[in-house]
Design a protein around this motif. Structure first.
Motif: not given
Length: 84
Positions: A80-84, A72-78
């Motif tokens: 947030l990374d896609d929003r940049r 779940a944390f890895a999905g959240l990081v992905r």
């Protein structure tokens, strides 16, 4: 001596000047007497009103994540990374 001024009117400024001179002398003596205590307080590098500071950092805390939480944390990081 002016004839239209009484002796009290002539002595008034003299008495006021004498009182002012005595006040200045008294204030100077008072400040000179207080000064050694004030300089000794400024020489102290510690501030007594502040709490004691720790010399070391607090212990680090670590929490083990379950595999589901890691995913779940890895999905959240992905995300947030896609929003940049």
């Amino acid at each position: 001596m002016p004839e239209n001024a009484s002796i009290l009117q002539l002595l008034g400024p003299v008495v006021l000047a004498l009182a002012a001179a005595l006040w200045v002398v008294g204030l100077a003596r008072l400040l000179r007497r207080i000064r050694p205590r004030a300089t000794s307080w400024h020489a102290d590098p510690r501030l007594p009103g502040l709490p004691h500071q720790r010399q070391t950092a607090p212990a680090l805390e670590a929490v083990e994540l379950t595999p589901a939480e890691r995913d779940a944390f890895a999905g959240l990081v992905r995300q947030l990374d896609d929003r940049r």
